[in-house]
Design a protein around this motif. Sequence first.
Motif, mmCIF file in Angstrom:
data_model
loop_
_atom_site.group_PDB
_atom_site.id
_atom_site.type_symbol
_atom_site.label_atom_id
_atom_site.label_comp_id
_atom_site.label_asym_id
_atom_site.label_seq_id
_atom_site.Cartn_x
_atom_site.Cartn_y
_atom_site.Cartn_z
ATOM 1 N N HIS A 258 -20.242 -35.276 -45.915
ATOM 2 C CA HIS A 258 -21.704 -35.243 -45.884
ATOM 3 C C HIS A 258 -22.228 -33.947 -46.501
ATOM 4 C CE1 HIS A 258 -20.872 -38.220 -42.630
ATOM 5 N NE2 HIS A 258 -21.973 -38.778 -43.091
ATOM 6 N N ASP A 259 -23.547 -33.822 -46.515
ATOM 7 C CA ASP A 259 -24.146 -32.593 -47.027
ATOM 8 C C ASP A 259 -24.363 -31.565 -45.924
ATOM 9 O OD1 ASP A 259 -26.174 -33.874 -45.697
ATOM 10 O OD2 ASP A 259 -27.676 -33.629 -47.277
ATOM 11 N N LYS A 260 -23.990 -31.931 -44.679
ATOM 12 C CA LYS A 260 -24.085 -31.002 -43.554
ATOM 13 C C LYS A 260 -22.861 -31.165 -42.665
ATOM 14 C CE LYS A 260 -29.154 -30.794 -43.359
ATOM 15 N NZ LYS A 260 -30.357 -31.038 -42.521
ATOM 16 N N LEU A 261 -22.546 -30.110 -41.931
ATOM 17 C CA LEU A 261 -21.412 -30.132 -41.019
ATOM 18 C C LEU A 261 -21.802 -30.725 -39.669
ATOM 19 C CD1 LEU A 261 -20.105 -26.514 -41.747
ATOM 20 C CD2 LEU A 261 -18.978 -28.650 -42.431
ATOM 21 N N GLY A 262 -20.805 -31.046 -38.871
ATOM 22 C CA GLY A 262 -21.061 -31.494 -37.502
ATOM 23 C C GLY A 262 -20.411 -32.801 -37.139
ATOM 24 N N GLY A 263 -20.109 -33.636 -38.129
ATOM 25 C CA GLY A 263 -19.480 -34.918 -37.827
ATOM 26 C C GLY A 263 -20.344 -35.748 -36.891
ATOM 27 N N MET A 264 -19.713 -36.369 -35.894
ATOM 28 C CA MET A 264 -20.444 -37.241 -34.975
ATOM 29 C C MET A 264 -21.416 -36.475 -34.092
ATOM 30 S SD MET A 264 -19.678 -40.279 -35.778
ATOM 31 C CE MET A 264 -20.144 -41.347 -34.406
ATOM 32 N N LEU A 265 -21.232 -35.156 -33.966
ATOM 33 C CA LEU A 265 -22.227 -34.363 -33.237
ATOM 34 C C LEU A 265 -23.583 -34.431 -33.932
ATOM 35 C CD1 LEU A 265 -20.192 -31.143 -32.328
ATOM 36 C CD2 LEU A 265 -21.071 -32.853 -30.731
ATOM 37 N N ARG A 266 -23.547 -34.526 -35.268
ATOM 38 C CA ARG A 266 -24.799 -34.605 -36.027
ATOM 39 C C ARG A 266 -25.196 -36.046 -36.317
ATOM 40 N NH1 ARG A 266 -27.530 -30.866 -38.785
ATOM 41 N NH2 ARG A 266 -25.750 -29.415 -38.787
ATOM 42 N N TYR A 267 -24.213 -36.857 -36.685
ATOM 43 C CA TYR A 267 -24.517 -38.200 -37.187
ATOM 44 C C TYR A 267 -24.263 -39.302 -36.169
ATOM 45 C CZ TYR A 267 -24.633 -35.627 -41.558
ATOM 46 O OH TYR A 267 -24.945 -34.720 -42.547
ATOM 47 N N GLY A 268 -23.859 -38.960 -34.974
ATOM 48 C CA GLY A 268 -23.605 -39.984 -33.974
ATOM 49 C C GLY A 268 -24.363 -39.804 -32.676
ATOM 50 N N ILE A 269 -24.801 -38.577 -32.392
ATOM 51 C CA ILE A 269 -25.516 -38.292 -31.139
ATOM 52 C C ILE A 269 -26.984 -38.045 -31.465
ATOM 53 C CG2 ILE A 269 -25.707 -36.748 -29.154
ATOM 54 C CD1 ILE A 269 -22.746 -36.171 -29.414
ATOM 55 N N PRO A 270 -27.885 -38.840 -30.907
ATOM 56 C CA PRO A 270 -29.312 -38.696 -31.241
ATOM 57 C C PRO A 270 -29.880 -37.342 -30.825
ATOM 58 C CG PRO A 270 -28.875 -40.794 -30.150
ATOM 59 C CD PRO A 270 -27.641 -39.964 -29.996
ATOM 60 N N ASN A 271 -30.956 -36.983 -31.469
ATOM 61 C CA ASN A 271 -31.594 -35.692 -31.249
ATOM 62 C C ASN A 271 -32.070 -35.509 -29.810
ATOM 63 O OD1 ASN A 271 -32.053 -33.573 -33.309
ATOM 64 N ND2 ASN A 271 -34.081 -33.496 -32.372
ATOM 65 N N TYR A 272 -32.458 -36.594 -29.146
ATOM 66 C CA TYR A 272 -32.982 -36.444 -27.785
ATOM 67 C C TYR A 272 -31.884 -35.998 -26.817
ATOM 68 C CZ TYR A 272 -31.033 -41.126 -26.918
ATOM 69 O OH TYR A 272 -30.197 -42.213 -26.801
ATOM 70 N N ARG A 273 -30.617 -36.246 -27.184
ATOM 71 C CA ARG A 273 -29.512 -35.762 -26.364
ATOM 72 C C ARG A 273 -29.015 -34.408 -26.832
ATOM 73 N NH1 ARG A 273 -24.687 -39.500 -26.237
ATOM 74 N NH2 ARG A 273 -23.916 -37.844 -24.876
ATOM 75 N N PHE A 274 -29.026 -34.190 -28.143
ATOM 76 C CA PHE A 274 -28.512 -32.936 -28.689
ATOM 77 C C PHE A 274 -29.305 -32.575 -29.938
ATOM 78 C CE2 PHE A 274 -24.525 -30.699 -30.553
ATOM 79 C CZ PHE A 274 -25.064 -29.463 -30.210
ATOM 80 N N PRO A 275 -30.336 -31.720 -29.800
ATOM 81 C CA PRO A 275 -31.139 -31.332 -30.963
ATOM 82 C C PRO A 275 -30.267 -30.664 -32.027
ATOM 83 C CG PRO A 275 -32.207 -30.673 -28.918
ATOM 84 C CD PRO A 275 -30.826 -31.125 -28.547
ATOM 85 N N LYS A 276 -30.495 -31.040 -33.277
ATOM 86 C CA LYS A 276 -29.622 -30.567 -34.341
ATOM 87 C C LYS A 276 -29.803 -29.079 -34.640
ATOM 88 C CE LYS A 276 -27.821 -34.464 -34.271
ATOM 89 N NZ LYS A 276 -28.411 -34.792 -32.989
ATOM 90 N N ASP A 277 -30.955 -28.501 -34.308
ATOM 91 C CA ASP A 277 -31.092 -27.062 -34.487
ATOM 92 C C ASP A 277 -30.188 -26.308 -33.515
ATOM 93 O OD1 ASP A 277 -32.730 -27.977 -32.386
ATOM 94 O OD2 ASP A 277 -34.018 -26.224 -32.508
ATOM 95 N N ARG A 278 -29.912 -26.920 -32.360
ATOM 96 C CA ARG A 278 -28.987 -26.301 -31.418
ATOM 97 C C ARG A 278 -27.544 -26.439 -31.911
ATOM 98 N NH1 ARG A 278 -30.998 -24.971 -26.505
ATOM 99 N NH2 ARG A 278 -29.345 -23.405 -26.755
ATOM 100 N N LEU A 279 -27.218 -27.557 -32.562
ATOM 101 C CA LEU A 279 -25.891 -27.706 -33.173
ATOM 102 C C LEU A 279 -25.694 -26.624 -34.235
ATOM 103 C CD1 LEU A 279 -23.231 -29.151 -33.970
ATOM 104 C CD2 LEU A 279 -24.609 -30.734 -35.350
ATOM 105 N N ASP A 280 -26.744 -26.359 -35.014
ATOM 106 C CA ASP A 280 -26.636 -25.364 -36.080
ATOM 107 C C ASP A 280 -26.330 -23.975 -35.528
ATOM 108 O OD1 ASP A 280 -27.053 -27.212 -38.093
ATOM 109 O OD2 ASP A 280 -29.225 -26.935 -38.114
ATOM 110 N N GLU A 281 -26.742 -23.710 -34.289
ATOM 111 C CA GLU A 281 -26.416 -22.412 -33.682
ATOM 112 C C GLU A 281 -24.909 -22.244 -33.555
ATOM 113 O OE1 GLU A 281 -28.532 -22.363 -30.002
ATOM 114 O OE2 GLU A 281 -30.472 -22.694 -30.968
ATOM 115 N N ASP A 282 -24.230 -23.281 -33.066
ATOM 116 C CA ASP A 282 -22.771 -23.232 -32.974
ATOM 117 C C ASP A 282 -22.144 -23.087 -34.351
ATOM 118 O OD1 ASP A 282 -22.512 -23.408 -30.215
ATOM 119 O OD2 ASP A 282 -22.312 -25.592 -30.194
ATOM 120 N N LEU A 283 -22.617 -23.884 -35.306
ATOM 121 C CA LEU A 283 -22.017 -23.886 -36.642
ATOM 122 C C LEU A 283 -22.246 -22.560 -37.363
ATOM 123 C CD1 LEU A 283 -22.974 -27.516 -37.705
ATOM 124 C CD2 LEU A 283 -20.679 -26.673 -37.149
ATOM 125 N N ASN A 284 -23.421 -21.979 -37.194
ATOM 126 C CA ASN A 284 -23.691 -20.681 -37.819
ATOM 127 C C ASN A 284 -22.726 -19.620 -37.309
ATOM 128 O OD1 ASN A 284 -25.839 -21.755 -39.252
ATOM 129 N ND2 ASN A 284 -27.384 -21.102 -37.773
#
Length: 611
Positions: A258-284
């Motif tokens: 993909h054009d972004k990292l995260g796998g199913m954390l980004r593309y399988g879990i909806p934002n209402y359960r895990f906001p993607k800006d919070r995922l980016d904190e881990d990835l950064n």
Amino acid sequence: MSKLYLADPNSYDVKISKIKRHFSHKVEVYPPGSCPLTVQLSFLRTAAGQTCGKCVPCRDGLPLVARLLQKVINGDATQQTLDNIKMMAMMIRESSDCAIGWNAADEVLKGLELFADEYQSHIRFHKCDESVAQKVPCIALCPAHVDIPAYIALIAEEDYAGCINMIRKDNPFPTACGMVCEHPCEESCRRKMLESPINIRGLKKYAVDQMRVDQVRTPKPNPSTGKRIAIIGGGPAGMTCAYFLALMGHKAVVYEIHDKLGGMLRYGIPNYRFPKDRLDEDLNAILGAGDIEVIYETNVGKDIPIQKVRDEYDAMFVAIGAQSGKTLRIPGVDAANVYSAVEMLDEIGNGRLPDYTGKKVIVIGGGNVAMDAARSAIRCGAAEVSCIYRRRQKDMTALESEVESAIMEGVMLVTLQSPVEITKHEDGSCSGLSTQPQMVSTYSGDRPGTTAANKEQQHFEADVILIAVGQDIVSGPFEDFGMKADRRVFRAGLDTSVEGMPGVYVGGDCATGPSTVIRAIAAGKVAAHNIDEYLGYHHKLHCEAAAPEPRENIRTLLGRTEVGERPAFLRKKDFLHVEEEMTHEEAMQECSRCLRCDHFGCGAMEGGRDL
């Protein structure tokens, strides 16, 4: 004529029922690493105490088997003792009048097979097998073996940066696991003996809510080794592996489709359960840990040959996940407006929301993907969302909390209905789903199976049907490369290595089948350390945090603090995060419930923290 009486509220039966809950909790928190024979003996003695005394096999046989089993545990038994246990258990199972004797004897016979090595260790060497040693329950049951008592103690001291670094020692995704981890660590929490397990996930979420993880400096990496490792897949397994390899001083090159990292954390879990800006904190934070390069939008096996990747690097870790959806083999599955729930969630993860305004949506399945798809459909404007499942609600593989949340938001559960056919309109679009009612049948594994009930088929109208019956792995190119797979799941050892392919490792959902985030993280951690050993190193990493001295245990009964959620009638209208933050007072009280088993329990013994 004798008098009749109401049940006596002070009878022994009533009093016993009050302590049975605590007894069941003692069973649930049996310490990991216990001798399985000791566990068997305690269960056997419990069964013997339940006998009514009517039939001899149960009344006299169970205590006799218990005495023989005690001899084995004491190291005073011979092979003849085991033969006598088996003979007595078979006799009790065949001749007991009721389920008490039958079940107890059956469990003994199963144990003789399951724990054959342990029985032989007691017979031949008069001691437990080397693998038997009690462990700190929460640490042992966390797949990544995160030092949970230590980071809870750091939260209690309000040292949130120390808490984050303590978690990072074993898991570089504190935010993700603070929000979506299934928390197996709570399963045998000893606090359950008093009332309820510690809300470990909730406390982790509290810590990352107080201090964003990308604001906490990661440990300094070791000097460069000059080694380069290819990591195929930028999901939790791949990025965990990259993180630890980078800290060790190796260069990790991540190939991401993909054009972004995260796998199913980004593309399988909806934002209402895990906001993607919070995922980016881990990835950064991960990307800043050392020499990590990411090559985006590259499909290894299609855009670049796998053999070429392997030849160019010193080692390779395959962590491609399970990101395609399985389908059903029923008529009409090719109708328009029938989609894979996995693909639907992927579209949402890419920011493309489907418009279900005013439509009737059916979701087929009973797992977490089904719940995510159903709850997302509600948020996409569906007038009606039904989740159709062939088993009972209690047999759903989805988290109980997810099922409850879906129901609160308006999803209708239709259970014990097996899909038979997807019906179509004349234009080829789906018109509904025909199902065959089911009835509960014999067990298959841990859940009862189902069989067709003697009832007429039912039909449910639908404008859109989402199929959530499992996830699949795109294993073909890697099998052509030489990696063996069973039903598209790669074969791998417990060390994540691929047999017959030195330097090639595999982990995460592609090696286990669809599983949890924390298990994928554990695979990435194991792979990184074993790749390091394969390359001839034995790096030690330092988390730059230490556990505070323990406070005195508080044994006053305290209710478990739960993470609050926005009201269902509000949250179902948007994709904003549903969970609220713990207050400081709630978090401090929850921390105070931790019994610090790492200090007051077996963790204080020499080797007690070895996992």
